[in-house]
Design a protein around this motif. Structure first.
Motif, PDB file in Angstrom:
ATOM      1  N   ALA A  87       1.415  -1.189  -0.093  1.00  0.00           N
ATOM      2  CA  ALA A  87      -0.018  -0.267   0.552  1.00  0.00           C
ATOM      3  C   ALA A  87       1.085   1.143  -0.331  1.00  0.00           C
ATOM      4  CB  ALA A  87      -0.778   0.309   1.292  1.00  0.00           C
ATOM      5  N   LEU A  88       1.694   1.204   0.907  1.00  0.00           N
ATOM      6  CA  LEU A  88       3.309   2.717   0.496  1.00  0.00           C
ATOM      7  C   LEU A  88       3.546   2.438  -0.492  1.00  0.00           C
ATOM      8  CD1 LEU A  88       4.128   4.560   2.235  1.00  0.00           C
ATOM      9  CD2 LEU A  88       5.722   2.780   2.989  1.00  0.00           C
ATOM     10  N   VAL A  89       4.173   1.625  -1.119  1.00  0.00           N
ATOM     11  CA  VAL A  89       4.542   1.416  -2.611  1.00  0.00           C
ATOM     12  C   VAL A  89       3.351   1.720  -3.354  1.00  0.00           C
ATOM     13  CG1 VAL A  89       5.727   0.147  -4.417  1.00  0.00           C
ATOM     14  CG2 VAL A  89       6.262  -0.935  -2.496  1.00  0.00           C
ATOM     15  N   ASP A  90       2.403   1.706  -3.863  1.00  0.00           N
ATOM     16  CA  ASP A  90       1.744   2.305  -4.822  1.00  0.00           C
ATOM     17  C   ASP A  90       1.010   3.271  -4.354  1.00  0.00           C
ATOM     18  OD1 ASP A  90       0.639  -0.354  -5.683  1.00  0.00           O
ATOM     19  OD2 ASP A  90      -1.065  -0.602  -4.260  1.00  0.00           O
ATOM     20  N   ALA A 201      10.233   4.452  -3.921  1.00  0.00           N
ATOM     21  CA  ALA A 201       8.907   2.745  -3.695  1.00  0.00           C
ATOM     22  C   ALA A 201       9.906   1.836  -4.782  1.00  0.00           C
ATOM     23  CB  ALA A 201       7.656   3.791  -5.196  1.00  0.00           C
ATOM     24  N   ILE A 202      11.268   2.090  -5.221  1.00  0.00           N
ATOM     25  CA  ILE A 202      11.624   1.874  -6.100  1.00  0.00           C
ATOM     26  C   ILE A 202      12.295   0.760  -4.775  1.00  0.00           C
ATOM     27  CG2 ILE A 202      13.450   0.380  -7.739  1.00  0.00           C
ATOM     28  CD1 ILE A 202      10.426   0.768  -8.862  1.00  0.00           C
ATOM     29  N   ALA A 203      12.717   1.253  -3.604  1.00  0.00           N
ATOM     30  CA  ALA A 203      14.187   0.982  -3.777  1.00  0.00           C
ATOM     31  C   ALA A 203      13.060  -0.012  -1.522  1.00  0.00           C
ATOM     32  CB  ALA A 203      14.719   2.702  -2.388  1.00  0.00           C
ATOM     33  N   GLY A 204      12.035   0.547  -1.905  1.00  0.00           N
ATOM     34  CA  GLY A 204      11.276   0.088   0.125  1.00  0.00           C
ATOM     35  C   GLY A 204      10.728  -0.926  -0.591  1.00  0.00           C
TER      36      GLY A 204
END
Length: 376
Positions: A87-90, A201-204
């Motif tokens: 959800a955080l990435v989105d 977003a990519i790293a996490g």
């Protein structure tokens, strides 16, 4: 990568390790074209909610480790995480850079021209684009600041309004009261080209746009860079940038920085990065492995200075064990405590197809080809 302060890792664990530029004109260039992929230098984030075991049973290298003890491992959690909640990435992928703050910083010279961020290699034969002028430093580099996401549109009206939120990156000194809009500290230290929401977003999230882990896809990018010795080096370098931007998913400037890093690592750490070396040596001290230590020492302060964001100053682990004291906890609460569920921010969004989709099986085939080349 940065101006090293208390938040940076110990990069030179071996005092005998060579970190000065190497003259590629003295090497066997045919061998150089068959360089192994520096998989150890591209560590994927560790999946799962449980603490990863990166140094003995600890997620980091304990500060009190000694020759007779592995030391005391700090608690995992409380602002320290592994892979982010989907959800955080989105949410981060939906954020829109305002283009008025540090997120608009570009790698360029003082005349606005293309530049070399790793300018310690200026004029070194065989180094890609070593003839370019040095890049202008990011604002507040080396100062005691934190990088914040500032939201110029103000407070949230509701949970859904957190999606597609406009932000700008601003360097904020501790105790500063000059920011008029809501903001969240996104990492310790100054903002750099990899400080954007897109890069976090990519790293996490650990997974690239090509559905591989970061280390796998970075290796694929490196393979493509070395696959055609006869191709013009500038053309290959442009394709390398595109691989990190389009296929991995980094922002354009972060992708360019990683391309410079990859080209540098392939030329400066050939012997240390033969396939197989671990990211870290064994406990209790878990010093950086030969390949990882070489590439980070060779990259020097400039790489991290321009990068800005790292895993440890953003509060999440990676496949490389770092000193516990180097981590800065961060909950990454960008929605005032009410994170939309996974898929809400992504609903209706169209994701452009990448030009270089690579399956996991294709990745391992690539690795097999590398070992075959090394034996020829």
């Amino acid at each position: 990568h940065f101006i090293f302060q208390s938040t940076h890792p110990q990069l030179t664990t071996n005092p005998n390790r060579k970190s000065k530029p190497q003259d590629l004109s003295k090497k066997d260039m045919r061998t150089n074209e068959r360089l192994p992929l520096f998989i150890g230098a591209f560590a994927a984030l560790v999946a799962g909610e449980e603490a990863p075991e990166l140094c003995a049973s600890c997620w980091c290298v304990p500060d009190d480790a000694s020759s007779s003890s592995n030391g005391t491992c700090p608690e995992f959690g409380s602002g320290i995480s592994g892979v982010f909640d989907p959800a955080l990435v989105d949410l981060l992928e939906s954020f829109v850079p305002a283009g008025t703050g540090a997120e608009s910083f570009k790698l360029q010279s003082d005349k606005g021209e293309d530049c070399n961020p790793l300018y310690q290699y200026a004029g070194v034969p065989g180094m890609v684009r070593s003839d370019l002028p040095k890049c202008v430093d990011p604002d507040s580099a080396g100062q005691d600041v934190s990088c914040a996401m500032v939201f110029p549109d103000g407070e949230l009206a509701n949970e859904k309004s957190c999606c597609d939120r406009k932000y700008e990156l601003v360097n904020i000194a501790e105790g500063s009261t000059t920011i008029d809009h809501p903001y969240v500290i996104t990492h310790k230290g100054h903002c750099g080209v990899c400080s954007t929401a897109q890069d976090l977003a990519i790293a996490g999230g650990q997974t690239t746009k090509g559905d591989l882990t970061i280390d796998q896809h970075s290796a694929v990018c490196a393979l493509a860079y070395h696959s055609n010795p006869a191709e013009d080096v500038d053309v290959k370098f442009t394709k390398l940038i595109e691989c990190f931007e389009v296929d991995v998913g980094y922002s354009s400037q972060c992708a360019k920085l990683w391309a410079h890093y990859t080209a540098m690592a392939s030329s400066q750490c050939f012997a240390e990065c033969q396939p197989g070396p671990p990211n870290n040596e064994g406990p209790p001290f878990c010093e950086l492995g030969a390949c990882t230590g070489c590439t980070e020492a060779a990259a020097g302060e400039n790489f991290y200075k321009f990068m800005g964001r790292t895993s440890w100053n953003s509060g999440h682990t990676s496949g490389i064990a770092r000193k516990c004291a180097d981590f800065t906890p961060n909950d990454h609460d960008y929605c005032e405590g009410s994170l939309p569920e996974a898929g809400v921010c992504a609903a209706g969004a169209s994701v452009a197809a990448t030009s270089f989709q690579v399956s996991t099986s294709a990745f391992f085939l690539s690795i097999g080809l590398i070992f075959l080349q090394l034996r020829m």
